[in-house]
Design a protein around this motif. Structure first.
Motif, mmCIF file in Angstrom:
data_model
loop_
_atom_site.group_PDB
_atom_site.id
_atom_site.type_symbol
_atom_site.label_atom_id
_atom_site.label_comp_id
_atom_site.label_asym_id
_atom_site.label_seq_id
_atom_site.Cartn_x
_atom_site.Cartn_y
_atom_site.Cartn_z
ATOM 1 N N THR A 28 6.441 -9.075 10.904
ATOM 2 C CA THR A 28 5.219 -8.924 11.286
ATOM 3 C C THR A 28 4.959 -10.536 11.967
ATOM 4 O O THR A 28 5.817 -11.308 12.232
ATOM 5 C CB THR A 28 3.752 -9.134 10.451
ATOM 6 N N TRP A 32 -0.573 -11.414 14.810
ATOM 7 C CA TRP A 32 -0.649 -10.480 15.047
ATOM 8 C C TRP A 32 -1.706 -10.254 13.709
ATOM 9 O O TRP A 32 -3.056 -9.538 13.007
ATOM 10 C CB TRP A 32 0.182 -8.829 14.459
ATOM 11 N N ARG A 36 -5.619 -8.502 14.234
ATOM 12 C CA ARG A 36 -6.243 -7.573 13.310
ATOM 13 C C ARG A 36 -6.804 -7.944 12.141
ATOM 14 O O ARG A 36 -7.420 -6.998 12.001
ATOM 15 C CB ARG A 36 -5.331 -6.372 13.053
ATOM 16 N N THR A 37 -6.811 -8.576 11.659
ATOM 17 C CA THR A 37 -7.255 -9.586 10.138
ATOM 18 C C THR A 37 -8.757 -9.922 10.263
ATOM 19 O O THR A 37 -8.929 -10.539 8.798
ATOM 20 C CB THR A 37 -6.257 -9.452 9.265
ATOM 21 N N CYS A 112 -12.770 -2.197 -4.724
ATOM 22 C CA CYS A 112 -13.481 -3.153 -3.771
ATOM 23 C C CYS A 112 -14.879 -3.604 -4.203
ATOM 24 O O CYS A 112 -15.359 -4.393 -3.769
ATOM 25 C CB CYS A 112 -12.683 -3.424 -2.842
ATOM 26 N N ARG A 151 3.865 -4.227 5.031
ATOM 27 C CA ARG A 151 3.650 -5.132 5.990
ATOM 28 C C ARG A 151 1.940 -3.889 6.463
ATOM 29 O O ARG A 151 1.250 -5.151 6.516
ATOM 30 C CB ARG A 151 4.258 -5.455 7.062
ATOM 31 N N GLY A 210 -4.949 2.587 6.818
ATOM 32 C CA GLY A 210 -5.299 1.261 7.257
ATOM 33 C C GLY A 210 -5.869 1.881 8.893
ATOM 34 O O GLY A 210 -6.973 1.642 8.390
ATOM 35 N N SER A 211 -5.643 2.404 9.712
ATOM 36 C CA SER A 211 -6.559 2.505 10.609
ATOM 37 C C SER A 211 -7.704 3.878 10.429
ATOM 38 O O SER A 211 -8.935 3.789 10.513
ATOM 39 C CB SER A 211 -5.570 2.780 11.786
ATOM 40 N N HIS A 245 -18.076 -7.710 1.680
ATOM 41 C CA HIS A 245 -16.734 -7.861 1.106
ATOM 42 C C HIS A 245 -15.863 -7.689 2.429
ATOM 43 O O HIS A 245 -15.984 -7.727 3.401
ATOM 44 C CB HIS A 245 -16.570 -6.257 0.731
ATOM 45 N N ASN A 248 -12.146 -7.254 6.507
ATOM 46 C CA ASN A 248 -10.992 -7.622 7.633
ATOM 47 C C ASN A 248 -12.009 -8.068 8.336
ATOM 48 O O ASN A 248 -13.115 -7.541 8.785
ATOM 49 C CB ASN A 248 -10.670 -5.386 8.147
ATOM 50 N N ARG A 250 -13.077 -7.795 11.254
ATOM 51 C CA ARG A 250 -13.683 -6.084 12.493
ATOM 52 C C ARG A 250 -14.057 -5.856 11.579
ATOM 53 O O ARG A 250 -15.085 -5.238 12.233
ATOM 54 C CB ARG A 250 -12.093 -6.135 13.177
ATOM 55 N N ILE A 251 -14.238 -5.607 10.372
ATOM 56 C CA ILE A 251 -15.429 -4.683 9.836
ATOM 57 C C ILE A 251 -16.000 -5.702 9.551
ATOM 58 O O ILE A 251 -17.046 -4.667 9.426
ATOM 59 C CB ILE A 251 -14.311 -4.406 8.715
ATOM 60 N N ASN A 275 -8.086 -10.189 1.289
ATOM 61 C CA ASN A 275 -9.240 -9.235 0.435
ATOM 62 C C ASN A 275 -9.007 -9.318 -1.051
ATOM 63 O O ASN A 275 -7.788 -8.882 -1.409
ATOM 64 C CB ASN A 275 -8.999 -7.243 0.634
ATOM 65 N N PHE A 305 -16.802 -1.579 0.546
ATOM 66 C CA PHE A 305 -16.662 -0.708 0.549
ATOM 67 C C PHE A 305 -15.300 -0.458 0.220
ATOM 68 O O PHE A 305 -14.423 -1.319 -0.034
ATOM 69 C CB PHE A 305 -16.668 -0.369 2.202
HETATM 70 O O1 UT7 Z 1 -10.706 -3.136 1.050
HETATM 71 C C1 UT7 Z 1 -10.827 -1.819 1.159
HETATM 72 C C2 UT7 Z 1 -10.808 -1.017 2.519
HETATM 73 N N1 UT7 Z 1 -9.709 -1.256 3.583
HETATM 74 C C3 UT7 Z 1 -9.709 -1.883 4.206
HETATM 75 O O2 UT7 Z 1 -10.963 -1.377 4.476
HETATM 76 C C4 UT7 Z 1 -9.078 -1.934 4.815
HETATM 77 C C5 UT7 Z 1 -8.685 -1.062 7.158
HETATM 78 N N2 UT7 Z 1 -7.547 -1.463 7.334
HETATM 79 C C6 UT7 Z 1 -7.497 -2.363 8.287
HETATM 80 O O3 UT7 Z 1 -8.151 -3.253 8.026
HETATM 81 C C7 UT7 Z 1 -6.904 -2.344 9.804
HETATM 82 O O4 UT7 Z 1 -6.688 -0.802 9.412
HETATM 83 C C8 UT7 Z 1 -4.847 -2.835 8.620
HETATM 84 C C9 UT7 Z 1 -5.860 -4.414 8.769
HETATM 85 C C10 UT7 Z 1 -4.735 -1.977 7.539
HETATM 86 C C11 UT7 Z 1 -4.279 -2.093 10.177
HETATM 87 O O5 UT7 Z 1 -4.657 -3.040 11.323
HETATM 88 P P1 UT7 Z 1 -5.281 -1.755 12.609
HETATM 89 O O6 UT7 Z 1 -5.089 -2.388 14.147
HETATM 90 O O7 UT7 Z 1 -5.747 -1.139 12.480
HETATM 91 O O8 UT7 Z 1 -3.631 -1.336 12.925
HETATM 92 P P2 UT7 Z 1 -2.241 -0.002 12.672
HETATM 93 O O9 UT7 Z 1 -2.253 0.111 11.475
HETATM 94 O O10 UT7 Z 1 -3.318 0.901 13.800
HETATM 95 O O11 UT7 Z 1 -1.524 -0.190 13.505
HETATM 96 C C12 UT7 Z 1 -0.761 -1.125 14.762
HETATM 97 C C13 UT7 Z 1 0.619 -0.832 14.982
HETATM 98 C C14 UT7 Z 1 2.129 -0.194 13.995
HETATM 99 O O12 UT7 Z 1 1.827 -0.142 15.517
HETATM 100 P P3 UT7 Z 1 3.078 0.983 16.736
HETATM 101 O O13 UT7 Z 1 2.587 2.660 15.812
HETATM 102 O O14 UT7 Z 1 1.995 0.863 17.450
HETATM 103 O O15 UT7 Z 1 4.106 0.288 17.234
HETATM 104 C C15 UT7 Z 1 2.172 -0.676 13.424
HETATM 105 O O16 UT7 Z 1 2.746 -0.762 12.661
HETATM 106 O O17 UT7 Z 1 0.982 -2.329 14.034
HETATM 107 C C16 UT7 Z 1 2.027 -2.261 13.837
HETATM 108 N N3 UT7 Z 1 1.562 -2.993 12.399
HETATM 109 C C17 UT7 Z 1 1.906 -4.133 12.385
HETATM 110 N N4 UT7 Z 1 2.400 -4.576 13.062
HETATM 111 C C18 UT7 Z 1 2.951 -6.471 12.464
HETATM 112 C C19 UT7 Z 1 1.111 -2.557 10.872
HETATM 113 N N5 UT7 Z 1 1.056 -3.393 10.309
HETATM 114 C C20 UT7 Z 1 1.598 -4.431 10.651
HETATM 115 C C21 UT7 Z 1 1.791 -6.204 10.316
HETATM 116 N N6 UT7 Z 1 2.669 -6.889 12.049
HETATM 117 N N7 UT7 Z 1 1.658 -6.529 9.591
#
Ligand code: UT7
Length: 318
Positions: A28, A32, A36-37, A112, A151, A210-211, A245, A248, A250-251, A275, A305
Motif C-alpha cells: 500500500t 493511496w 481514498r480514505t 459503527c 490492506r 469496500g466499494s 461517523h 472515509n 469521501r463519504i 474509523n 452507518f
Molecule cells: O464504518 C462502516 C462503514 N464502512 C465504510 O463505509 C467503508 C466504505 N468503503 C471505503 O471506505 C472504501 O471503499 C475503501 C477505502 C475501503 C476502498 O476504497 P475504494 O476507492 O472503494 O477502492 P477499491 O476497493 O475499489 O479498490 C481500488 C483499487 C483496487 O485495485 P484495482 O482492482 O483497481 O487494480 C484495489 O486492489 O485499489 C486497490 N487497493 C489498494 N491499493 C493500495 C485496495 N486497498 C488498497 C490499499 N492500498 N490499502
C-alpha cells in the motif's frame, strides 16, 4: 421532558499506527490511503488495554465536563462491537469501575451506529422519566478483530472511546433520533467469528466489501439526513455542525454536499483517528466541543452507518 448533553469526553490510546508503518507491512502507500480514505494515522490500544479501560477514561472526562460525579448517573449505555468479554456486559463493567450502583447498565451492538443507537435509547429512558442522568459511551478496540496484514481493512480501523452525559431538561437537547437497519446486507461487512458461531484462535477478523459498502453508505446517509430534517420541519440551512461517523473522508464530503454545508462546518477526525466504529461520533463531538468550535445553542446533526447494515441520525441542540 427532554435530554440534553451536559458534558463530553473522549480517550485515544497512546500507540499510533501511521500510513508509513502500514507501507512496511503490506502493498500500500501513504498517497493511496490519504487519497481514498483521508486517513493519515490511527490510534491502537496497547497490549492488555481493553474497550472498558478506554470507556472508563472517556466516561470520567465526560463526568468532569458535566460537573457531576458517578453517583449522579442512573443509567449507563455503551455502544460497542468489541466488548472485553461476553459477560458481564461492558456497561455493567463500566458501572463497577465507576463505583456507581443500582441503575440499569447495558451495551448495544450496532457496529459503527452503536453510539447513535445508545444515545437514542438513553434519550428515550430520560424522556419517559425513567432516568434523570445517563452516561452514553461509544468504545471500541477494533484492532483486536482486524487482520493487521489485510490492506482492505487494516488501513481503516482504529481504537478509542467517546462519551457524553445526558441530563433531563425541560428544553431540548436531543430533538429527535432515527434508527434504521437492513439485515439483508450482512454479507458486505462482517466479522468471521464470534461466540455461538465459533471462534478461530488464528484470528477472527473483519471482512469488508469496500466499494459496495461505500456506495450504500453515501445513499443511505443522504436519505437519513433528509428524514431527520423533515421530522423536525427544518431546512438543511438550520444545521450548524455535521458530526458524522468517520469512515472515509469521501463519504463525509458526500454527506456535507447533501446538506450544502462547507467542510468548515463538519467535524472531521478521520485523518487522525481512522474509523473507530461506535467511538467515532462521540470522539468527533468531544473534539469539536473542546476546541471551541461547537458552542452552546448550536444545532448538530450526528449520523452513522455500519455493519448490519445499521444506520441512524440524531438532531441535537447542544
Ligand atoms: O464504518 C462502516 C462503514 N464502512 C465504510 O463505509 C467503508 C466504505 N468503503 C471505503 O471506505 C472504501 O471503499 C475503501 C477505502 C475501503 C476502498 O476504497 P475504494 O476507492 O472503494 O477502492 P477499491 O476497493 O475499489 O479498490 C481500488 C483499487 C483496487 O485495485 P484495482 O482492482 O483497481 O487494480 C484495489 O486492489 O485499489 C486497490 N487497493 C489498494 N491499493 C493500495 C485496495 N486497498 C488498497 C490499499 N492500498 N490499502
Amino acid at each position: 421532558m427532554y435530554s440534553r448533553i451536559v458534558g463530553t469526553g473522549s480517550y485515544l490510546p497512546v500507540g499510533v499506527l501511521t500510513n508509513a508503518d502500514l507501507e512496511k507491512r503490506m502493498e500500500t502507500s501513504d498517497a493511496w490511503i490519504r487519497e481514498r480514505t483521508g486517513i493519515r494515522r490511527r490510534h491502537i490500544a496497547a497490549a492488555g488495554e481493553t474497550t472498558v479501560d478506554m470507556a472508563e477514561h472517556a466516561a470520567r472526562a465526560a463526568l468532569d465536563a458535566a460537573g457531576c460525579v458517578a453517583a449522579d448517573i442512573d443509567l449507563i449505555v455503551v455502544g460497542t462491537c468489541t466488548p472485553d468479554v461476553v459477560l458481564p456486559n461492558p456497561g455493567a463493567m463500566l458501572q463497577g469501575r465507576l463505583g456507581n450502583r443500582g441503575g440499569p447498565a447495558f451495551s448495544v451492538e450496532a457496529a459503527c451506529s452503536g453510539f447513535i443507537y445508545a444515545l437514542s435509547l438513553a434519550d428515550k429512558f430520560i424522556r419517559s422519566g425513567e432516568s434523570k442522568r445517563a452516561l452514553v459511551v461509544g468504545a471500541e478496540t477494533l484492532s483486536r478483530i482486524t487482520n493487521p496484514t489485510d490492506r482492505s481493512t487494516a488501513i481503516l480501523f482504529g481504537d478509542g472511546a467517546g462519551a457524553v452525559v445526558l441530563a433531563a431538561d425541560d428544553k431540548p437537547g436531543v430533538m429527535s433520533t432515527h434508527l434504521r437497519a437492513d439485515g439483508g446486507y450482512a454479507d458486505l461487512l462482517y466479522c468471521t467469528g464470534g461466540i455461538s458461531k465459533g471462534h478461530d484462535p488464528a484470528g477472527d477478523h473483519i471482512v469488508l466489501a469496500g466499494s459496495e459498502v461505500f456506495r450504500h453508505a453515501v445513499t443511505i446517509l443522504g436519505r437519513i439526513v433528509d428524514e431527520t430534517l423533515a421530522a423536525n420541519g427544518l431546512d438543511r440551512s438550520a444545521i450548524d455542525w455535521l458530526v458524522p461517523h468517520q469512515a472515509n473522508i469521501r463519504i463525509i464530503q458526500a454527506a456535507a454536499r447533501k446538506l450544502n454545508m462547507p467542510m468548515e462546518r463538519v467535524i472531521v477526525t478521520v485523518e487522525d483517528h481512522g474509523n473507530t466504529s461506535a467511538a467515532s461520533v462521540p470522539l468527533a463531538l468531544d473534539v469539536g466541543v473542546r476546541d471551541g468550535r461547537i458552542k452552546r445553542g448550536d444545532l448538530l446533526l450526528l449520523e452513522a452507518f455500519g455493519a448490519g447494515f445499521t444506520w441512524g441520525a440524531a438532531l441535537v441542540r447542544y
